[in-house]
Design an enzyme around this catalytic site. Structure first.
Site, short mmCIF file in Angstrom:
data_model
loop_
_atom_site.label_atom_id
_atom_site.label_comp_id
_atom_site.label_asym_id
_atom_site.label_seq_id
_atom_site.Cartn_x
_atom_site.Cartn_y
_atom_site.Cartn_z
N TYR A 59 0.84 -1.19 0.00
CA TYR A 59 0.00 0.00 0.00
C TYR A 59 0.88 1.24 0.00
CZ TYR A 59 -4.25 -2.58 1.20
OH TYR A 59 -5.33 -3.43 1.19
N TYR A 116 -0.61 -9.78 0.79
CA TYR A 116 0.44 -9.13 1.59
C TYR A 116 0.49 -9.68 3.01
CZ TYR A 116 -3.41 -6.03 3.16
OH TYR A 116 -4.59 -5.53 3.65
N ARG A 150 -2.68 -11.85 3.97
CA ARG A 150 -4.02 -11.54 3.49
C ARG A 150 -4.18 -12.04 2.05
NH1 ARG A 150 -7.54 -8.06 4.68
NH2 ARG A 150 -8.75 -9.89 4.23
N HIS A 195 -7.12 -8.67 -2.24
CA HIS A 195 -8.45 -8.10 -2.09
C HIS A 195 -8.45 -6.63 -2.48
CE1 HIS A 195 -6.29 -7.32 1.66
NE2 HIS A 195 -6.94 -6.18 1.68
N HIS A 243 -10.54 -3.19 -1.27
CA HIS A 243 -11.48 -2.63 -0.29
C HIS A 243 -12.54 -1.82 -1.04
CE1 HIS A 243 -8.98 -3.44 3.32
NE2 HIS A 243 -7.98 -3.36 2.47
FE LIG Z 1 -6.14 -4.47 2.65
#
Ligand SMILES: [Fe+2]
Lengths: 189, 273
Positions: B139, B178, B188, B191, B193
């Site tokens: 991110y 990640y 995770r 995905h 969001h």
């Molecule tokens: Fe996330």
């Protein structure tokens, strides 16, 4: 998933998921917390902090509020994401600070249909698996508060978690506790 | 879509103190799901699809309410929603591959779907927002410490307004999985969001869209915070070859159903028509 149910038949809802830790570059936006232009006539500050169960503040929560205008009308103006400085859209969004704090510039919501005025509030946070709905009531009209169906169904301790405190400068102060002794009353519809 | 200035969180805030093994987390997930199934069977469960009290997701332990929510009749303001439109969102914000001078790295993809209410009616002219990691699972957020490369041509946030049939569409890059510090070797599943508004504030939802067949599903306590397999399936996009554009991008379809009223599930069909 592709929904192929014909219109008019009940379909199960999509479930919510946590907002996670990384919403800061996706959801909060410039002037998101300025529903009313700061220092404009009638503008007040609604502020407080968000806490977790051990009493520590939550630095990665996000609050949204949605409210009537001071005259009790439901705002219909677009433009919450790009504020023009005067249209009252009724919607605000802000992330919490490192100290768990939040602050909105807004106006006092008026009474809608004679009911006790309140802000509709949604809380999101890292570690919170789904959104939470609550309300922040204005403390001023005691008769209206006493007549409110939700508030009158609560214990005094629960009720206190939903009613803001009026500050000396005419603003409002209200903390939200996701858990613990002062746990805020959250709502299901 | 401004970058907000946030101090990096102390590591202690993001890393669960006990650092359980993946095996222990999976066992805990199974235990909570089994207890949930018993509560559903004996009629004592009254909540929605997502469990607020879900200890395998460690940071939820101090952040979930311990009391049942109060069931209320929504007031007028809660039955309405803020209005968004072209004043709020420019068309180009729905293409996350066009926000910089160059092309981002990764698998270019489109995700398209409809936003519907609980009766299958389109949610028109409402705001859909997304944010995601880049193709390497990183991110742009300052709190992301994953040592994977940032992509100078990818921010990873987009917005769109649904059309009159409830359709939205984003062009983006498939995000990578990640690591996180919920437990040892925690990852995770990939995905995106999603954040959506309905015609009532009670319908507001923030959720995550996943990709079909991800081997990380059984291991992930966030995906598993929804205990029913059918409900989890609703979070997974469908690969759609008709949406795929030759030699350009892969297509996924994902529809979202909003409803603000849990209680309707415990009433006979037809009460709300
Ligand atoms: Fe996330």
């Amino acid at each position: 998933m592709i929904v192929s149910t014909p219109e008019g038949q009940r379909i199960p809802a999509t479930g919510g998921q946590t907002v996670g830790p990384f919403f800061g570059f996706g959801l909060p936006y410039e002037h998101g917390n300025e529903i009313a232009h700061p220092w404009s006539p009638g503008a007040i500050v609604l502020s407080g902090a968000v806490y977790q169960g051990d009493g520590n503040p939550i630095p990665d929560a996000m609050l949204e509020i949605w409210q009537a205008d001071s005259d009790g009308s439901i705002p219909q103006a677009r433009g919450s994401l790009h504020r023009d400085g005067h249209a009252f859209t009724g919607f605000g969004r802000t992330g919490t600070t490192d100290e768990g704090g939040y602050l909105f510039w807004t106006r006092n919501p008026g009474s809608v249909d004679g009911a006790a005025p309140f802000f509709a509030v949604i809380v999101f946070a890292r570690g919170l698996p789904d959104k939470l709905h609550t309300r922040i009531y204005l403390p001023d009209d005691e008769a209206a508060l006493a007549a409110d169906p939700l508030l009158s169904s609560l214990t005094p301790e629960e009720r206190a978690t939903l009613v803001a405190v009026r500050t000396e400068d005419g603003g409002l102060r209200h903390d939200i506790h996701l858990q613990g002794e002062k746990e805020t009353v959250f709502l299901a519809y | 879509m401004t970058d907000t200035t946030v101090a990096p969180a102390p590591e202690s805030l993001l890393a669960a103190p006990d650092q359980a093994t993946q095996q222990e987390i999976v066992r805990e997930i199974e235990e909570v799901h089994a207890a949930h199934a018993r509560a559903v069977a004996d009629g004592t469960y009254r909540g929605g699809q997502t469990l607020y009290d879900f200890p395998p997701y460690r940071s939820s332990i101090l952040r979930h309410p311990t009391k049942n929510p109060k069931l209320v009749d929504p007031e007028t303001i809660e039955l309405t929603s803020p209005a968004f439109g072209q004043r709020d969102v420019a068309a180009i914000e729905a293409d996350l591959t066009l926000q910089h001078a160059g092309e981002p790295l990764g698998e270019r993809m489109v995700v398209r779907g409809r936003v519907l209410d609980g009766w299958g009616r389109p949610v028109r002219q409402q705001l859909v927002e997304i944010w995601q990691a880049n193709s390497a699972g990183r991110y742009i957020h300052k709190r992301d410490q994953h040592p994977a490369p940032l992509d100078p041509n990818f921010t990873g946030a987009g917005r769109a307004i649904t059309d009159d049939d409830g359709w939205y569409e984003f062009t983006t890059i498939k995000p990578g999985p990640y690591p996180w510090r919920n437990h040892r070797n925690a990852w995770r599943p990939a995905h995106i969001h999603f954040s959506l508004f309905g015609s009532a504030f009670t319908q507001r939802i923030v959720t995550q869209m996943y990709f079909p067949g991800d081997p990380l599903f059984p291991l992930d306590p966030i995906y598993q915070s929804i205990p029913d397999q059918q409900d989890r399936d609703r979070l997974v996009a469908t690969y759609d070859h008709d949406l795929t554009e030759p030699e350009f991008k892969l297509g996924y379809r994902w529809d979202i159903v909003l409803t603000g009223q849990h209680r309707t599930w415990f009433e006979p069909e037809g009460d709300h028509r």
